[in-house]
Design an enzyme around this catalytic site. Structure first.
Site: not given
Length: 231
Positions: A12, A183, A186
């Site tokens: 991600s 967060d 990320h």
């Protein structure tokens, strides 16, 4: 016309790199008119799954056009065994990374054309809060554990003689490193800028031999553009 390519392969953190202010978008901007930046990021994937999809996502026939590749995996592998389905043991993580590097090399890339990027540090508290907010469960990452995977990634790079961007160490050299994360896991925009600062230098060094694609508009023969553009 097939353009040279830089492939970003990862999870991600790579997938989100083309969001506004992202490090992937910044790299594409830096390399404009020289090569395409191809994003191959898959949210939630670990090296075990990434290894299985590699040939599908970056087929061997495409590798003849690739001038550099980044491999940015480990943040999910480092999930805690007791609470993460993405967990991959350190030994397997090492072997999976080696297999991914081997795949790129078998496709014609030299070790110097491959950059391994360690998982970044984890802000345990922020990630725990994010997990409780989003999934209703406690966080499943610890920075100390992520550091073990960063060490393995560094060792694989050293053994394979690839490039290495050790974000786990570099980011924590800044006392306020937690601002680099949105967060706890990320990147924030500031974190992406940090990545760009280091990664872009490495990629530029590996692509400096590439000419600009097609002549500058000021060099086009306006009376007969075919002379300039069909060379």
């Amino acid at each position: 016309m097939a353009l040279p390519k830089v492939v970003l392969f990862g999870d991600s953190i790579t997938q989100f790199s083309f969001e506004e202010g992202g490090w992937g978008a910044a790299l594409a901007n830096t390399l404009q008119r020289k090569c395409d930046v191809v994003m191959r990021g898959f949210s939630g994937y670990n090296t075990r799954w990434a290894k299985l999809i590699l040939e599908r996502c970056v087929p061997k026939e495409m590798l003849s056009e690739v001038v550099m590749a980044t491999v940015f995996l480990g943040a999910n592998d480092a999930g805690l065994k007791e609470s993460s389905v993405q967990f991959v043991p350190l030994e397997d993580y090492s072997e999976n990374l080696k297999a991914i590097v081997k795949y790129f090399q078998e496709g014609g890339l030299k070790p110097s054309q491959i950059i391994l990027i360690t998982p970044p540090p984890t802000d345990d508290v922020a990630w725990d809060f994010a997990c409780r907010e989003k999934y209703g469960s406690p966080g499943n990452r610890l920075n100390a554990n992520t550091g073990k995977y960063a060490e393995v990634c560094s060792s694989v790079a050293q053994e394979a003689k690839t490039g290495l961007l050790d974000l786990w160490k570099l980011m924590q050299e800044d006392k306020s490193w937690k601002r680099f994360l949105s967060d706890g896991l990320h990147f924030s925009v500031e974190g992406s800028k940090f990545v760009s600062k280091h990664l872009n230098q490495m990629v530029l060094a590996g692509t400096e031999h590439l000419p600009m694609i097609l002549p500058d508009w000021k060099d086009v023969d306006v009376s007969c553009p075919e002379k300039s553009l069909y060379k």
